[in-house]
Design an enzyme around this catalytic site. Structure first.
Site, short mmCIF file in Angstrom:
data_model
loop_
_atom_site.label_atom_id
_atom_site.label_comp_id
_atom_site.label_asym_id
_atom_site.label_seq_id
_atom_site.Cartn_x
_atom_site.Cartn_y
_atom_site.Cartn_z
N LYS A 178 -1.20 -11.48 5.89
CA LYS A 178 -2.46 -10.74 6.09
C LYS A 178 -3.05 -10.34 4.74
CE LYS A 178 -3.80 -6.63 6.33
NZ LYS A 178 -5.08 -6.81 5.63
N GLY A 231 0.96 -3.15 -2.18
CA GLY A 231 -0.21 -2.28 -2.06
C GLY A 231 0.12 -0.89 -2.55
N SER A 232 -0.62 0.07 -2.03
CA SER A 232 -0.47 1.45 -2.53
C SER A 232 0.76 2.13 -1.94
CB SER A 232 -1.73 2.24 -2.18
OG SER A 232 -1.86 2.28 -0.77
N GLU A 234 0.88 5.06 -0.54
CA GLU A 234 0.55 5.68 0.74
C GLU A 234 0.69 4.67 1.89
OE1 GLU A 234 -3.52 6.78 0.73
OE2 GLU A 234 -3.33 8.12 2.46
N GLY A 236 2.27 1.85 1.80
CA GLY A 236 3.66 1.37 1.83
C GLY A 236 4.54 2.28 2.67
N GLU A 253 6.32 -3.55 -2.99
CA GLU A 253 5.74 -3.68 -4.33
C GLU A 253 4.55 -2.72 -4.39
OE1 GLU A 253 6.88 -5.12 -6.82
OE2 GLU A 253 8.14 -6.77 -6.16
N CYS A 287 -1.52 -3.70 -10.64
CA CYS A 287 -0.44 -2.74 -10.37
C CYS A 287 0.30 -2.41 -11.65
CB CYS A 287 0.52 -3.32 -9.35
SG CYS A 287 1.15 -4.93 -9.81
N GLU A 387 -2.47 6.93 -10.17
CA GLU A 387 -3.00 5.58 -10.42
C GLU A 387 -4.50 5.59 -10.16
OE1 GLU A 387 -1.85 2.55 -7.56
OE2 GLU A 387 -1.42 1.20 -9.21
P1 NAD Z 1 -3.73 -0.83 0.05
O1 NAD Z 1 -2.42 -0.17 0.20
O2 NAD Z 1 -4.94 -0.10 0.47
O3 NAD Z 1 -3.75 -2.20 0.88
C1 NAD Z 1 -2.81 -3.21 0.68
C2 NAD Z 1 -2.76 -4.07 1.92
O4 NAD Z 1 -2.30 -3.26 3.00
C3 NAD Z 1 -4.11 -4.63 2.35
O5 NAD Z 1 -3.93 -5.92 2.90
C4 NAD Z 1 -4.54 -3.66 3.44
O6 NAD Z 1 -5.43 -4.22 4.39
C5 NAD Z 1 -3.20 -3.34 4.08
N1 NAD Z 1 -3.17 -2.07 4.80
C6 NAD Z 1 -3.97 -0.98 4.63
N2 NAD Z 1 -3.63 0.00 5.51
C7 NAD Z 1 -2.61 -0.50 6.25
C8 NAD Z 1 -1.81 0.02 7.31
N3 NAD Z 1 -2.03 1.26 7.80
N4 NAD Z 1 -0.82 -0.75 7.83
C9 NAD Z 1 -0.59 -1.98 7.33
N5 NAD Z 1 -1.32 -2.54 6.34
C10 NAD Z 1 -2.32 -1.81 5.81
O7 NAD Z 1 -3.81 -1.33 -1.45
P2 NAD Z 1 -5.01 -2.09 -2.16
O8 NAD Z 1 -6.09 -1.09 -2.39
O9 NAD Z 1 -5.35 -3.34 -1.43
O10 NAD Z 1 -4.31 -2.52 -3.52
C11 NAD Z 1 -4.17 -1.64 -4.56
C12 NAD Z 1 -2.76 -1.07 -4.59
O11 NAD Z 1 -1.81 -2.11 -4.56
C13 NAD Z 1 -2.51 -0.33 -5.87
O12 NAD Z 1 -1.78 0.85 -5.61
C14 NAD Z 1 -1.68 -1.31 -6.69
O13 NAD Z 1 -0.88 -0.73 -7.67
C15 NAD Z 1 -0.87 -1.95 -5.62
N6 NAD Z 1 -0.37 -3.26 -6.06
C16 NAD Z 1 0.96 -3.40 -6.34
C17 NAD Z 1 1.45 -4.62 -6.82
C18 NAD Z 1 2.90 -4.83 -7.14
O14 NAD Z 1 3.33 -5.96 -7.22
N7 NAD Z 1 3.69 -3.79 -7.36
C19 NAD Z 1 0.57 -5.69 -7.01
C20 NAD Z 1 -0.78 -5.50 -6.71
C21 NAD Z 1 -1.23 -4.28 -6.23
#
Ligand code: NAD
Length: 486
Positions: A178, A231-232, A234, A236, A253, A287, A387
């Site tokens: 996704k 992702g973030s 929160e 995660g 991650e 990230c 962040e």
């Molecule tokens: P996000 O957490 O908002 O979203 C990430 C993914 O999760 C998206 O596909 C989103 O649609 C999905 N998502 C959102 N809410 C959800 C829920 N309730 N249940 C399941 N899935 C859901 O993050 P973002 O804004 O897309 O990306 C930025 C964040 O990602 C930053 O915190 C960044 O540091 C982190 N990131 C980490 C890495 C790493 O490898 N450590 C790499 C890239 C980005």
């Protein structure tokens, strides 16, 4: 393969299909704020359908029991097709995400490298024999988990999509991915290329949609055997809770607030470009961005002068014009970044460069933020802890190596760190003291990273992606013990 980026469906069972409800969303070009493509919007029922196809494909053995060398060849072929279409993929990524074209080209190349790297190990996933004495044969085999769910952010869609999918596929898993609805286009293209390469239908499925709908369904789906979330923090945490309800293992991650530690003896000819690139690449939306600079007091003024010149000299523009820096991804992100700049100033930081929208009239409609330097940042400030995910560097000073280590560790995150010095003792001392998953010395992110294990300490997550270690997430160990006699 010609792809209509104007309207694009989900990829389920080897073909493009519309969402069952007919729902769509617009993917927005952040350089102009205008729609770039209309994409089918997966909802829970579409995730269910993708999972059912992935499950059926996995259980059929068409992929999981294919001769490993055949799996390897198909992954290698996918890498070749990514390279064949590199220019088109990079342009699509650049328009969808806003990043400069040359950065998008690097992302596409890295995506191809993931498929090559894991193609190379698909036929080397060996178990072991364990000596138990006469009359007993004990051995282990590595078996794929089954259906692997991947939730991908918008900042590096093709690179992160490939980073998760390639090892999962090499292990023999089937994947439901996704991507973020902010930038879904290249993940869909990736699946099309894998299918063109000959991966059986149903092995790699892609269902872009909103996190609250498609994301939550994937995380809570009882038919998903393993989850990789990027992702973030929160989100995660939410995903972990949903996965816990069906005892689903997760790789997390998450975010970062990574420091670059610059000593007075550092070679500034390489340090300044390294530090600037670490924060301004992808407009700070990385990230592992080096979003904090810790500089030894004796070098502070010189470093600030050079960094300010660099930041002010950067050319901003739409990604496809290949500027030094593109826009941030959305209006929401734009507002969030400028809010943080204001918060930093209220907390007592000094704005040394940038801090607002660039004056260029041509960029008015896009979500552009100037490269920004906030000096005099102290550990208690939010801009030191949180962040920002934008082109904002938080700068603090230190006086000795222990203070540098202490400052480097003074956040909840622990993803990356950079150390810049000519003194090998200082470099190794800090590499030992800093609590993060990766430490670079006199470079930051060198080598592309495909081969290097990557992941967080503390709230930056757990589990490792990239390198050989990533395979552990997609394989489980079966132990077989046989008693025999004459
Ligand atoms: P996000 O957490 O908002 O979203 C990430 C993914 O999760 C998206 O596909 C989103 O649609 C999905 N998502 C959102 N809410 C959800 C829920 N309730 N249940 C399941 N899935 C859901 O993050 P973002 O804004 O897309 O990306 C930025 C964040 O990602 C930053 O915190 C960044 O540091 C982190 N990131 C980490 C890495 C790493 O490898 N450590 C790499 C890239 C980005």
């Amino acid at each position: 393969m010609a792809v209509n980026v104007e309207r694009i469906g989900l990829i389920v069972g080897g073909t493009q299909v519309p969402a069952k409800s007919g729902a769509t969303f617009e993917s927005i070009d952040p350089s102009s704020g205008k729609p770039l493509a209309v994409v089918s919007q997966a909802q829970a029922e579409d995730v269910d359908a993708a999972d059912a196809v992935a499950r059926e494909t996995f259980e059929s053995g068409r992929w999981s029991r294919l001769k490993p060398v055949e799996r390897a060849r198909l992954l290698w072929k996918t890498a070749e097709l990514i390279r064949r279409d590199a220019d088109d993929l990079a342009r699509t990524e650049s328009r969808d995400n806003g990043k400069p074209l040359r950065q998008a080209r690097t992302d596409v190349e890295v995506a191809a490298r993931y498929f090559e790297f894991y193609a190379g190990v698909a036929d080397k996933l060996m178990g072991s024999t364990i000596p138990l004495g006469p009359g007993l044969l004990d051995y282990t085999v590595k078996e794929p988990f089954g259906v692997s769910g991947h939730i991908v952010p918008w900042n590096y869609p093709i690179q992160i999509g490939a980073r998760g999918a390639a090892p999962a596929l090499a292990a023999g898993c089937c994947v439901v991915m996704k991507p973020s609805s902010e930038a879904p286009l290249t993940a869909l293209r990736l699946a099309q290329l894998a299918i063109e390469a000959g991966l059986p239908a149903g092995v790699l499925n892609v269902v872009p949609g909103r996190g609250a709908e498609a994301g939550e369904r994937l995380a809570s789906h009882p038919g998903v055997d393993q989850l990789t979330f990027t992702g973030s923090v929160e989100t995660g945490i939410r995903v972990m809770k949903l996965a816990a309800d069906h005892v689903c293992p997760v790789v997390m991650e998450l975010g970062g607030k990574s420091p670059n530690v610059v000593f007075a003896d550092a070679n500034l000819d390489i340090t300044i470009p390294g530090v600037a690139n670490a924060i301004f690449q992808n407009a700070g939306q990385t990230c592992s961005a080096g979003s904090r600079l810790l500089v030894e007091a004796g070098a502070h003024d010189k470093v600030m002068q050079l960094l300010t010149d660099t930041a002010r000299g950067m050319r901003l523009g739409p990604g496809v014009e290949d500027p030094d820096m593109g826009p941030v991804i959305s209006k929401t992100q734009f507002d969030k970044v400028l809010d943080y700049v204001e918060t930093g100033r209220r907390e007592g930081a000094r704005l040394a460069a940038g801090g607002g929208r660039p004056p260029d009239e041509r960029l008015r409609e896009g979500y552009f933020v100037e490269p920004t330097l906030l000096d005099g940042v102290r550990p208690g400030m939010r801009v030191h802890q949180e962040e920002i995910f934008g082109p904002v560097l938080a700068i603090s000073s230190f006086t000795d190596v222990d203070e540098a280590a202490e400052l480097a560790n003074r956040t909840d995150y622990g993803l990356l760190a950079g150390v810049w010095t000519r003194d090998v003792n200082k470099a190794l001392y800090l590499a030992d003291r800093i609590k993060s998953g990766q430490v670079y010395v006199n470079t930051y992110g060198a080598g592309g990273g495909v081969e290097l294990p990557f992941g967080g300490y503390k709230k930056s997550g757990f589990g490792r992606e990239k390198g050989l270690e990533a395979l552990n997430s997609y394989l489980q160990t079966k132990n077989v013990c046989v008693k025999f006699s004459a």
